[in-house]
Design a protein around this motif. Structure first.
Motif, PDB file in Angstrom:
ATOM      1  N   GLY A  39       2.411  10.434   4.966  1.00  0.00           N
ATOM      2  CA  GLY A  39       0.786   9.579   5.241  1.00  0.00           C
ATOM      3  C   GLY A  39       0.696   9.014   3.910  1.00  0.00           C
ATOM      4  N   GLN A  40      -0.133   7.864   3.269  1.00  0.00           N
ATOM      5  CA  GLN A  40      -0.370   7.361   2.230  1.00  0.00           C
ATOM      6  C   GLN A  40      -1.526   7.598   3.086  1.00  0.00           C
ATOM      7  OE1 GLN A  40       0.531   2.846   2.435  1.00  0.00           O
ATOM      8  NE2 GLN A  40       1.507   3.724   0.271  1.00  0.00           N
ATOM      9  N   ALA A  41      -2.082   8.634   2.404  1.00  0.00           N
ATOM     10  CA  ALA A  41      -3.906   8.867   1.795  1.00  0.00           C
ATOM     11  C   ALA A  41      -4.443   9.392   0.540  1.00  0.00           C
ATOM     12  CB  ALA A  41      -4.141  10.069   2.498  1.00  0.00           C
ATOM     13  N   ASP A  42      -5.388   9.258   0.133  1.00  0.00           N
ATOM     14  CA  ASP A  42      -6.030  10.464  -1.159  1.00  0.00           C
ATOM     15  C   ASP A  42      -5.226  11.777  -1.131  1.00  0.00           C
ATOM     16  OD1 ASP A  42      -6.959   7.870  -1.465  1.00  0.00           O
ATOM     17  OD2 ASP A  42      -9.200   8.340  -1.074  1.00  0.00           O
ATOM     18  N   LEU A  43      -5.098  12.486  -0.400  1.00  0.00           N
ATOM     19  CA  LEU A  43      -4.995  13.490  -0.425  1.00  0.00           C
ATOM     20  C   LEU A  43      -3.292  13.761  -0.693  1.00  0.00           C
ATOM     21  CD1 LEU A  43      -6.101  15.963   2.855  1.00  0.00           C
ATOM     22  CD2 LEU A  43      -6.238  15.744   0.188  1.00  0.00           C
ATOM     23  N   GLU A  44      -2.596  13.779  -1.620  1.00  0.00           N
ATOM     24  CA  GLU A  44      -1.326  14.089  -2.034  1.00  0.00           C
ATOM     25  C   GLU A  44      -0.361  14.703  -0.476  1.00  0.00           C
ATOM     26  OE1 GLU A  44       0.965  13.206  -4.281  1.00  0.00           O
ATOM     27  OE2 GLU A  44      -1.426  12.736  -5.709  1.00  0.00           O
ATOM     28  N   GLY A  46       1.914  16.445   1.839  1.00  0.00           N
ATOM     29  CA  GLY A  46       2.388  17.800   2.268  1.00  0.00           C
ATOM     30  C   GLY A  46       1.510  19.040   3.493  1.00  0.00           C
ATOM     31  N   GLU A  47       1.454  19.941   2.996  1.00  0.00           N
ATOM     32  CA  GLU A  47       0.699  21.021   3.809  1.00  0.00           C
ATOM     33  C   GLU A  47      -1.054  20.656   4.084  1.00  0.00           C
ATOM     34  OE1 GLU A  47       1.381  24.887   3.275  1.00  0.00           O
ATOM     35  OE2 GLU A  47       3.160  24.706   3.473  1.00  0.00           O
ATOM     36  N   ALA A  48      -1.490  20.006   2.990  1.00  0.00           N
ATOM     37  CA  ALA A  48      -3.182  20.009   2.835  1.00  0.00           C
ATOM     38  C   ALA A  48      -3.492  18.537   3.964  1.00  0.00           C
ATOM     39  CB  ALA A  48      -3.705  19.906   1.940  1.00  0.00           C
ATOM     40  N   LEU A  49      -2.161  17.962   3.757  1.00  0.00           N
ATOM     41  CA  LEU A  49      -2.675  15.924   4.641  1.00  0.00           C
ATOM     42  C   LEU A  49      -2.325  16.440   5.748  1.00  0.00           C
ATOM     43  CD1 LEU A  49      -2.925  13.629   4.638  1.00  0.00           C
ATOM     44  CD2 LEU A  49      -0.985  13.221   3.787  1.00  0.00           C
ATOM     45  N   ALA A  50      -0.723  17.411   5.934  1.00  0.00           N
ATOM     46  CA  ALA A  50      -1.109  17.191   7.560  1.00  0.00           C
ATOM     47  C   ALA A  50      -1.914  18.579   8.320  1.00  0.00           C
ATOM     48  CB  ALA A  50       0.265  18.374   7.518  1.00  0.00           C
ATOM     49  N   ALA A  51      -3.070  19.076   7.805  1.00  0.00           N
ATOM     50  CA  ALA A  51      -3.859  19.676   8.608  1.00  0.00           C
ATOM     51  C   ALA A  51      -5.101  18.864   8.518  1.00  0.00           C
ATOM     52  CB  ALA A  51      -4.352  21.254   7.573  1.00  0.00           C
ATOM     53  N   THR A 215      -7.361   5.179   3.956  1.00  0.00           N
ATOM     54  CA  THR A 215      -7.630   5.476   2.292  1.00  0.00           C
ATOM     55  C   THR A 215      -6.698   5.247   2.005  1.00  0.00           C
ATOM     56  OG1 THR A 215      -8.612   7.186   2.389  1.00  0.00           O
ATOM     57  CG2 THR A 215      -9.760   5.783   2.404  1.00  0.00           C
ATOM     58  N   GLY A 216      -6.270   5.538   0.354  1.00  0.00           N
ATOM     59  CA  GLY A 216      -5.082   5.844  -0.842  1.00  0.00           C
ATOM     60  C   GLY A 216      -4.086   4.853  -1.168  1.00  0.00           C
ATOM     61  N   ALA A 217      -4.435   3.440  -0.620  1.00  0.00           N
ATOM     62  CA  ALA A 217      -3.347   2.714  -0.269  1.00  0.00           C
ATOM     63  C   ALA A 217      -4.066   1.205  -0.914  1.00  0.00           C
ATOM     64  CB  ALA A 217      -2.952   2.390   0.019  1.00  0.00           C
ATOM     65  N   ASP A 218      -4.383  -0.184  -2.332  1.00  0.00           N
ATOM     66  CA  ASP A 218      -5.132  -0.933  -2.243  1.00  0.00           C
ATOM     67  C   ASP A 218      -5.833  -1.636  -1.143  1.00  0.00           C
ATOM     68  OD1 ASP A 218      -4.497  -0.694  -4.655  1.00  0.00           O
ATOM     69  OD2 ASP A 218      -2.872  -2.551  -4.811  1.00  0.00           O
ATOM     70  N   THR A 219      -4.507  -1.628   0.277  1.00  0.00           N
ATOM     71  CA  THR A 219      -5.534  -2.473   1.507  1.00  0.00           C
ATOM     72  C   THR A 219      -4.442  -1.562   2.853  1.00  0.00           C
ATOM     73  OG1 THR A 219      -5.520  -4.578   0.887  1.00  0.00           O
ATOM     74  CG2 THR A 219      -5.657  -4.170   2.914  1.00  0.00           C
ATOM     75  N   ARG A 220      -6.083  -0.352   3.476  1.00  0.00           N
ATOM     76  CA  ARG A 220      -4.866  -0.137   4.189  1.00  0.00           C
ATOM     77  C   ARG A 220      -5.218  -0.865   5.385  1.00  0.00           C
ATOM     78  NH1 ARG A 220      -4.081   4.877   4.047  1.00  0.00           N
ATOM     79  NH2 ARG A 220      -1.908   4.900   5.292  1.00  0.00           N
ATOM     80  N   THR A 221      -4.406  -1.216   6.522  1.00  0.00           N
ATOM     81  CA  THR A 221      -4.566  -1.660   7.690  1.00  0.00           C
ATOM     82  C   THR A 221      -5.456  -1.156   8.601  1.00  0.00           C
ATOM     83  OG1 THR A 221      -1.812  -2.374   8.118  1.00  0.00           O
ATOM     84  CG2 THR A 221      -3.118  -2.725  10.177  1.00  0.00           C
ATOM     85  N   LEU A 222      -5.826   0.024   8.982  1.00  0.00           N
ATOM     86  CA  LEU A 222      -7.155   1.140   9.305  1.00  0.00           C
ATOM     87  C   LEU A 222      -7.620   0.967   9.239  1.00  0.00           C
ATOM     88  CD1 LEU A 222      -7.588   2.479  12.186  1.00  0.00           C
ATOM     89  CD2 LEU A 222      -6.293   4.599  10.714  1.00  0.00           C
TER      90      LEU A 222
END
Length: 263
Positions: A39-44, A46-51, A215-222
């Motif tokens: 998913g789009q996020a400030d985190l890259e 991978g595993e860190a985002l999954a956790a 977060t992680g994009a210009d405009t996130r629906t959430l």
């Protein structure tokens, strides 16, 4: 049991219904197919985002009163920027999983829980994400295998959705609503309109739990949804919609366990 593709999908589509059923004393179980690691996020990715996203999922589930959370552990298939499936999806991507095998895994949980109801998605997967389409396939088959009597396809009534988004766009003109113009289901197909305004606080807490997805994009629906003033939030997000196949045309019910009229 509520079956979703990624953490945060439950917040967007079924959170109010989950809180409603939990408040009525039902055992509510939340199952996700993936950790949402693409998913789009400030985190890259991978595993860190999954956790992070699984931690958010548990926080959301607690806000809604869920008794159990299960992650089937498939890889997030991802969604390419222009639509479709990302080329670099993982080897265990949910979209590549054998649907019958995945259905058996889900059916085992349905049987273990003696579930009376399963939610999936509509055939198009709402807005077309491939993992959501796979949830429709796998969920429907799992219900058949387990003999689960009620299957509700979580969707959105496209008609008021577009009206609501146009209203929100007055506050946030950068919101692009074109992607929603052919998404989800038209009102004539909806069989269940579940009023959840009384559970707006829990639904909003569920959304807020998924901070990485705001977060992680210009405009996130959430992120946009969480900025809507509370009175307007209750109005715009106070109904959740489902389609139950095989019912007579024009069926209108207001609770997941309503019995169709024979008249």
């Amino acid at each position: 049991m509520f079956f979703h593709a990624h953490p945060d999908d439950e917040a967007l589509l079924t959170a109010g219904t989950m809180a409603l059923l939990a408040a009525e004393g039902h055992r509510v179980v939340l199952v996700v197919a993936t950790s949402g690691e693409r998913g789009q996020a400030d985190l890259e990715p991978g595993e860190a985002l999954a956790a992070a996203r699984i931690a958010e999922l548990y926080k959301s589930a607690a806000a809604l009163g869920c008794a159990r959370v299960v992650n089937l552990g498939y890889g997030d298939s991802g969604l390419a920027p222009g639509g479709g499936i990302a080329d670099d999806r993982p080897d265990n991507a949910f979209i590549d999983a054998d649907a019958e095998d995945a259905a058996r895994r889900l059916a085992a949980i349905l049987t273990e829980e003696d579930a009376d109801l399963l939610t999936t998605y509509d055939p198009a997967g709402g807005y077309g994400h491939p993992d959501h389409v796979q949830v429709h396939r796998v969920g429907g088959r799992a219900a058949e295998l387990a003999g689960t009597p009620i299957v509700l396809e979580a969707t959105v009534n496209r008609d008021p959705l577009l009206k609501g988004l146009r209203l929100v766009r007055r506050f946030y003109p950068q919101l692009d609503i074109r992607a929603f113009e052919q998404a989800y289901s038209p009102g004539k197909e909806i069989t269940h309109r579940v009023g959840v305004r009384r559970f707006a606080r829990q639904k909003r807490a569920s959304m807020a739990a998924h901070a990485s997805q705001a977060t992680g994009a210009d405009t996130r629906t959430l992120g946009v949804m969480l900025k809507v003033p509370h009175p307007l939030y209750r109005l715009v997000f106070g109904t959740e919609w489902y389609v139950r196949r095989g019912l007579p045309s024009g069926t209108r019910m207001s609770h997941p366990f309503d019995v169709p009229s024979k008249g």
